[in-house]
Write an enzyme that holds these catalytic residues in place. Structure first.
Site, PDB file in Angstrom:
ATOM      1  N   SER A 114       0.823  -1.212   0.000  1.00 54.71           N
ATOM      2  CA  SER A 114       0.000   0.000   0.000  1.00 54.71           C
ATOM      3  C   SER A 114       0.859   1.265   0.000  1.00 54.71           C
ATOM      4  O   SER A 114       1.522   1.579  -0.986  1.00 54.71           O
ATOM      5  CB  SER A 114      -0.948  -0.048   1.188  1.00 54.71           C
ATOM      6  OG  SER A 114      -1.938   0.946   1.100  1.00 54.71           O
ATOM      7  N   ASP A 152       9.515   5.285 -10.378  1.00 58.38           N
ATOM      8  CA  ASP A 152       8.962   5.895 -11.594  1.00 58.38           C
ATOM      9  C   ASP A 152       9.621   7.224 -11.930  1.00 58.38           C
ATOM     10  O   ASP A 152       9.738   7.596 -13.104  1.00 58.38           O
ATOM     11  CB  ASP A 152       7.455   6.106 -11.440  1.00 58.38           C
ATOM     12  CG  ASP A 152       6.661   4.819 -11.622  1.00 58.38           C
ATOM     13  OD1 ASP A 152       7.283   3.768 -11.875  1.00 58.38           O
ATOM     14  OD2 ASP A 152       5.424   4.862 -11.518  1.00 58.38           O
ATOM     15  N   LYS A 176      -0.666  -4.174  -3.393  1.00 60.25           N
ATOM     16  CA  LYS A 176      -1.978  -3.666  -2.966  1.00 60.25           C
ATOM     17  C   LYS A 176      -2.142  -2.249  -3.494  1.00 60.25           C
ATOM     18  O   LYS A 176      -1.585  -1.292  -2.962  1.00 60.25           O
ATOM     19  CB  LYS A 176      -2.104  -3.671  -1.443  1.00 60.25           C
ATOM     20  CG  LYS A 176      -3.456  -3.131  -0.953  1.00 60.25           C
ATOM     21  CD  LYS A 176      -3.523  -3.093   0.563  1.00 60.25           C
ATOM     22  CE  LYS A 176      -4.858  -2.546   1.049  1.00 60.25           C
ATOM     23  NZ  LYS A 176      -5.023  -1.097   0.784  1.00 60.25           N
TER      24      LYS A 176
END
Length: 565
Positions: free
Chosen positions: A303, A314, A328
């Site tokens: 999470s 990223d 998740k």
């Protein structure tokens, strides 16, 4: 007449609870074509069904218990994260979101048929009262602990800050006897730190552990880095979110903001209700955007941990090292219900900066009633800021994968049978102090004492070789070949048994690591446990290797570095 009133009373309670449950489900499935007749029809059927059960079922029915089973089953059919939270469970829910609860500040564990203290939090009531890891809980106030599990005992220890609790424990003494000790503790508001440790992993390389994402997680990380910068020249940082199950989405953004410039998109949410879709950007000035950064992850990172690791990856802000994360990528919202209860409901999926979802299990499509993992053929490639290829539907795949630590069968048996824990209890009863975590070592004398302790415990375990031979024996018996090889197999098993006697020496290195870690925790608590682990941790060692080789660090963030599916 009283029976009729009782039935009507039960009917009203159940109908209201059922109404909440079914409405919760209906709201999640709402669209412009919703047939309100269908909703009312099923509510009517539901209420009438319970009325019939309550009236005619052969045994008495407890309304709250039966309805809880029904609600849990209904929500479980959606996903594991959509839950009903009763009034009695609000305290635990508050702990998960704020890191605060009223209690004595001690972690407890099941130890065979007993409940023992495994870790008193520093500077909280249990620690200030002198309670120690290994203390056996006997009684809380006037209630005996016997035959109670950890959840039940935990509920007995928690309570309103400022109230008192009388706690009786048995403690092992240096002579091997147990002393019964009674303490009266005043409960406090316990604040579990998001950052339980920060320090130096090596010359110029900082190390920060983030274990939760409750209130002020970003502030704690920011303070930890600033403290390291004041202590010395910070040339690189290892940021550890292994085993961190996540928490508040807002704090995931705040933690990312420590390393990432202001106004950068970190995560966006997409749900069924467009008005609820949001984009979360960093709001503050970062502490440092150039500091070489390694983020450690494993299967327990979930999470909010994945938002941080994913945004770092990223945006090519750092290198992710370790193992694939949990996967998740679902957002939960808490909705208020009657009688101080709540519904935690999945309302959206989140996307990290590249636009990918890291959700690894598709709960909307099931095979034989079970959710399925995202198929490889459905995983979509995305690109990072530098053009590196990454994939969705897998959690966060590390840029550098480090194999999981595999312990020997003996070592696993020592852990599951509490032998390491119990020896540390004995050692701390016999030794008032030890060297600091940075220099503590298991001496030959201590290890020989452990071997003697182990011999008294009569621990049995099965090696993989023994398991395979047992399977082979069964197959040989089935196929009538056993007689021809029985003596040979018996000879092999005897040889394995002889070699197993030497396992405590063969696997001394890994056993010593666990012993040292557990013993140090008895004197220096959680921070000491983490500090001594720095010298053994393969993920940290790999992170140090990368940070000390800036050419490799830059190469891992270049477009030629492609993530494996």
């Amino acid at each position: 007449m009283q029976i009729i009133k009782k039935i009507k009373s039960k009917y009203k309670v159940i109908f209201s609870i059922g109404l909440v449950g079914v409405l919760a489900l209906s709201i999640m499935s709402f669209d412009k074509k919703t047939d309100y007749f269908e909703i009312n029809k099923h509510l009517d059927i539901f209420a009438t069904l319970y009325k019939e059960l309550n009236t005619y079922y052969v045994e008495p029915i407890e309304p709250g218990e039966l309805m809880r089973i029904g609600m849990d089953a209904m929500l479980e059919s959606l996903d594991p994260y959509t839950n009903f939270i009763s009034e009695s469970e609000i305290g635990q829910h508050r702990l998960q979101t704020t890191g605060r609860y009223g209690g004595v500040g001690a972690v407890i564990r099941q130890h065979n048929d007993k409940v023992v203290i495994s870790e008193p939090y520093e500077n909280y009531p249990a620690h200030k009262a002198g309670l120690k890891a290994g203390d056996i809980l006997i009684q809380v106030d006037d209630e005996k602990i016997e035959n109670r599990n950890t959840e039940q005992v935990s509920n007995m220890l928690r309570g309103q800050a400022g109230t008192t609790v009388e706690l009786t424990v048995k403690r092992l003494q240096a002579d091997g006897t147990y002393e019964e000790i009674m303490n009266v503790l005043t409960r406090e508001e316990i604040r579990v730190k998001n950052v339980p440790f920060y320090g130096w992993a090596d010359d110029g390389i900082g190390y920060i552990v983030l274990s939760n994402f409750t209130d002020n997680a970003g502030g704690e990380v920011r303070s930890a880095i600033e403290s390291l910068q004041k202590e010395g020249e910070l040339k690189g940082l290892i940021f550890d979110v292994r085993g961190n199950p996540g928490g508040l989405l807002s704090e995931a953004v705040n933690v990312s903001n420590v390393f990432i410039p202001r106004r950068q998109e970190i995560v966006s949410t997409k749900g069924k209700i467009p008005d609820w879709d949001r984009t979360f950007r960093t709001l503050n000035d970062p502490v440092d955007t150039e500091l070489p950064l390694v983020v450690l992850t494993n299967r327990g990172s979930a999470s909010a941990s994945e938002i941080v690791a994913g945004s770092v990856q990223d945006l090519d802000r750092g290198v992710v090292v370790g193992r694939r994360t949990f996967g998740k990528g679902l957002v939960q919202t808490t909705r208020s219900l009657p009688y101080q209860s709540k519904l935690k409901v999945t309302t959206a999926k989140y996307l990290i900066p590249s636009g990918r979802s890291i959700q690894s299990i598709d709960y909307s499509n099931r095979l034989d009633g079970r959710p399925v993992s995202t198929a490889d053929s459905l995983k979509v490639p995305f690109t990072t800021a530098n053009g590196r290829v990454v994939f969705d539907g897998t959690g966060i795949m590390p840029d550098v994968e480090v194999a999981s630590r595999e312990y020997s069968p003996l070592t696993r048996a020592l852990i599951t049978n509490h032998v390491i824990f119990d020896f540390a209890t004995k050692f701390s009863a016999e030794n008032e102090e030890i060297a600091p975590p940075s220099t503590f070592e298991i001496t030959d004398e201590t290890y020989n004492a452990f071997i003697a302790f182990l011999k008294e415990r009569d621990i049995s375990y099965e090696t993989e070789s023994e398991r395979l031979i047992t399977e082979l024996e069964n197959k040989l018996k089935d196929e009538k070949y056993m007689e021809a090889v029985e003596e040979t197999l018996a000879s092999v098993l005897l040889k394995i048994k002889e070699d197993k006697a030497e396992d405590v020496y063969t696997f001394r290195e890994e056993i010593e690591e666990l012993l040292a870690t557990e013993i140090v925790s008895r004197y220096y608590h959680r921070s000491g446990k983490i500090e001594i682990g720095l010298r053994y941790d393969h993920d940290i060692l790999k992170g140090l290797e990368i940070l000390h080789d800036q050419a490799e660090y830059r190469a891992l963030l270049s477009p030629q570095s492609v993530q494996a599916e």
